[in-house]
Design an enzyme around this catalytic site. Structure first.
Site, PDB file in Angstrom:
ATOM      1  NE  ARG A  35       8.466 -11.296   8.578  1.00  9.09           N
ATOM      2  CZ  ARG A  35       9.541 -10.785   9.161  1.00  9.09           C
ATOM      3  NH1 ARG A  35      10.442 -10.148   8.430  1.00  9.09           N
ATOM      4  NH2 ARG A  35       9.746 -10.913  10.457  1.00  9.09           N
ATOM      5  CG  HIS A  96       1.614  -9.393  12.670  1.00  5.59           C
ATOM      6  ND1 HIS A  96       1.944 -10.650  12.210  1.00  5.59           N
ATOM      7  CD2 HIS A  96       2.217  -8.528  11.824  1.00  5.59           C
ATOM      8  CE1 HIS A  96       2.700 -10.553  11.135  1.00  5.59           C
ATOM      9  NE2 HIS A  96       2.883  -9.272  10.873  1.00  5.59           N
ATOM     10  CE1 TYR A 140      -7.249  12.936   9.796  1.00  9.20           C
ATOM     11  CE2 TYR A 140      -5.380  12.115   8.552  1.00  9.20           C
ATOM     12  CZ  TYR A 140      -5.928  13.051   9.402  1.00  9.20           C
ATOM     13  OH  TYR A 140      -5.185  14.102   9.849  1.00  9.20           O
TER      14      TYR A 140
END
Length: 762
Positions: A35, A96, A140
């Protein structure tokens, strides 16, 4: 009927601390390796690697669709932007399994040209800005890969790296990217794991390639030689690196340190002597809006008197305009103050803590990082060559079969037409293997023409030549280094320092730490006349006025002059009261000369401190003679009595019934003290008999049977003792020989010389 099992039978007893430590260790290792820390080989954390891998599978190529896609579908246009929501969905669904917000945040950062020196994602839409505004929602925005990301993933299909199953075992993902782009140092990384962290600044790609090329030529190159090439971080927001070369070199040698960076600015003339400072680049990871807010707070709180205004005139380029209070302000003084008080100067830490090829976290120096990265690239180069050799061997095997078929074409056709099992017959008659025979049977009729036979022989010859070259490459480490250096040189052309994109953005210019600017430098130095009235009203008139003129001595009805003297706006003033407390006033903060001024009690907290005894300028490095009415006193330095708060500082501890009565500056050449009591007795003794103290009661200067101390003064014995004669004549009387009054400190003294003032004051 199923057998009933008691669930309590599955419970096992373990010490709680052992169970907790084992589980926390698993969590810690997962955080470190999967991570928070980047891999040395490609400089990526798993979330970034999976994002780029998903985008590659979605064919979000940097310049449009890949050639094979366009061949299959010529109507498809060259754009390859896709909604970020689609990418995030693929990543969290296949590779993931974390929250979509964290994955999208990681993707946004890869697209921000103010966060990454060389962005790996080409964003279309609102991906945030340097002011700290967030990106638009993922539904968007659109994105595709950049050329740098393509360079980083080059070779994935050529057997260069290992693949591993995804978390659910349905797909495969690469363990690391093989490309030549030096992403770890080029874009840097930050992360916090359990018990360790990483912080790597971005660097200039061309400098990294040059340093790597040097190590290929000379693996024994010293650290100092590398530092001649890699001059320091190259932040995407530019700025100026102001640390010394030795500090920068030490940080890269150990892998730990920090870099002091400043904003880049210049002075712009506004005509008629006015000017402004314009900031065009700010330090890395500093939000412009918060930076301007910091400067505005300094103005509102009046913590920087020489600063008047700040304006944000930025558009696509940063332009922060800083306006001084007056045209006489020194630009360097103003900017030094801002460097010290705001994030116009900050430090970026260096902690080269990365996962090496064995997935072990290590803190490495610059040379070790480059050496390990080059070792990985050599390994990739050999694997790519070996993969190509395997492909060539497979193709040559087929070509050998095709050529045999062409040499015996009539017999092959006869076998195919007449035999029930033509494959076995061809294998037995021509010595073909199963794969070759199957390929011959699958040949198209149109490929039986003569031209195709010539093409096969030409391809066969070229493949043999390529196989020989690759074999020599695999067997020769020297050839591998030469090939890698050539590939790096080709990559450098794309990130050339002569191009706008590859040019170094962060200047390296050593500069001293930001100075602690004294108050005097913050204020425009102007002469003033300070006037304090008997009722405690204070004002400052511009210029050095005649202290006896009528306009200077204008007061309220029933009030009159108490103290008046000349000073400068840069002076600090000392205000002493009977209780022994001394307050500090800024001369620049005194009310103006129009009107009668303001009560001095409104400027400092004087409640319960008694009447004012003295008001005088605080001379830097000077000393004061302090004495109370009971004849006790000492010498204090001006620096010790200056107070930083409105409440002042208790300097003289007066005894019950006594009060502070003398606060006089001591001239540098003074060597004696003269004391006169209310009983009109005069005493002179050496100044060295007075103790130097920061606070206290002091020592007995003169002994009294009746009354107390009236006045005391320090003077030079060789000059004699002088006093005003009084009246309008302005004459001064000097007693040159003070021998009759010279005795030890603490004596009673004797009557003063003839003509000494009747008020018993010097």
């Amino acid at each position: 009927m199923t057998e009933f099992r008691d669930p309590f039978d599955a419970i096992k007893d373990h010490p709680f601390d052992d169970a907790l430590s084992q589980r926390y260790l698993v969590y810690a290792l997962s955080t470190i390796t999967a991570r928070s820390l980047p891999d040395l080989r490609d400089g990526l954390k798993p979330v970034h690697r999976r994002l780029l891998w998903a985008m590659r599978l979605l064919r979000m190529e940097p310049g449009g669709a890949s050639p094979d896609v366009l061949v299959a579908n010529p109507a498809r246009n060259t754009t390859s932007y896709k909604k970020c929501a689609r990418v995030v969905g693929d990543v969290i669904g296949k590779y993931h399994p974390h929250g979509d917000a964290s994955v999208y945040d990681a993707m946004v950062r890869l697209a921000q040209d103010f966060s990454l020196r060389t962005p790996l994602v080409d964003g279309q839409g609102n991906f945030g800005n340097i002011d700290g505004d967030n990106a638009a929602a993922m539904r968007y925005t659109e994105a595709r890969l950049t050329q740098a990301a393509a360079d980083l993933m080059a070779g994935l299909d050529e057997g260069t790296v290992e693949f591993r199953p995804t978390y659910n075992g349905e797909d495969q993902e690469p363990e690391v990217f093989p490309g030549l782009f030096p992403n770890l140092l080029a874009n840097g990384a930050t992360g916090i794991a359990v018990g360790m962290a990483t912080s790597i600044p971005p660097h200039n790609v061309a400098e990294l390639i040059d340093a790597a090329s040097l190590l290929i030529e000379n693996p024994e190159a010293e650290h100092a030689e590398l530092m001649q090439i890699v001059r320091g971080p190259d932040f995407p927001t530019g700025g100026v690196l102001v640390d010394s070369a030795s500090i920068i070199s030490e940080a890269y040698a150990t892998g730990r340190g920090s870099f002091r960076t400043r904003a880049r600015w210049h002075k712009e003339d506004g005509g008629r002597g006015t000017w402004v400072a314009v900031v065009t680049q700010i330090p890395f990871q500093v939000q412009k809006s918060k930076l301007i807010e910091q400067i505005a707070v300094l103005i509102n709180d009046k913590k920087l008197p020489i600063l008047a205004d700040v304006r944000d005139e930025s558009d696509t380029e940063i332009r922060i305009v800083i306006e001084p209070r007056a045209r006489t302000v020194d630009p360097d003084v103003l900017m030094d103050s801002l460097f010290r008080l705001t994030d116009l100067e900050n430090r970026f830490p260096l902690n080269l803590n990365v996962l090496d090829a064995t997935r072990t976290p290590r803190v490495l120096g610059l040379k070790t990082v480059l050496v390990e990265w080059l070792r990985h690239q050599i390994d990739v180069l050999v694997k790519r060559a070996q993969h190509r050799l395997d492909k060539i061997a497979a193709r040559l095997e087929l070509l050998d079969g095709y050529i045999i078929a062409y040499l015996n074409l009539d017999r092959v056709i006869e076998i195919i037409r007449t035999e029930d099992e033509p494959k076995e017959v061809m294998m037995a008659e021509f010595g073909l293997n199963d794969r070759q025979a199957e390929a011959i049977l699958n040949m198209r009729l149109r490929s039986l023409r003569k031209l195709e036979e010539m093409e096969l022989r030409r391809e066969h010859s070229e493949l043999l030549k390529e196989r020989d070259e690759l074999t020599r490459l695999v067997e020769s480490p020297a050839r591998q280094r030469t090939r890698l250096k050539k590939d790096l040189a080709d990559l450098r052309k794309r990130y050339s320092p002569e191009s706008d994109f590859g040019r170094r953005r962060t200047l390296v210019e050593e500069a001293a730490p930001a100075r602690e600017i004294p108050l005097e430098a913050m204020i425009e130095r102007e002469p003033i006349t300070v006037i304090l009235s008997e009722r405690g009203w204070i004002r400052a008139m511009s210029g050095h006025r005649d202290l006896a003129s009528a306009d200077t001595l204008k007061f309220k009805e029933g009030d009159g002059p108490m103290i008046a003297f000349h000073a400068q706006t840069t002076d600090k003033l000392l205000l002493a009261t009977e209780t022994g407390r001394i307050f500090t006033l800024g001369a620049d903060k005194l009310p103006g000369g129009r009107g009668f001024g303001d009560p001095v009690r409104s400027l400092v907290d004087m409640d319960g401190t008694g009447n004012i005894v003295a008001l005088l300028p605080a001379r830097v490095g000077g000393e004061l003679l302090l004495a109370s009415s009971d004849g006790r006193g000492f010498v204090a330095t001006v620096a010790d009595v200056i107070a930083e708060t409105r409440k002042g500082k208790q300097v003289v501890n007066v005894r019950t019934g006594a009060k502070l009565s003398v606060v006089h500056p001591i001239a540098p050449e003074a060597d004696s003290v003269a004391v006169v009591g209310e009983n009109r007795k005069l005493l002179v003794f050496s100044l060295i008999e007075m103790p130097r103290m920061a606070r206290g009661q002091g020592v007995q200067m003169q002994r009294y049977r009746d009354g107390g101390l009236s006045d005391a003064i320090a003077f030079r014995l060789s000059d004699g003792l002088s006093w005003a004669m009084g009246g309008e004549s302005g004459r001064v009387r000097t007693e040159a020989d003070m021998t009759p009054w010279r005795v030890a400190r603490g004596a009673a003294g004797r009557m003063p010389p003839t003509g000494f003032p009747r008020d018993n004051r010097f």
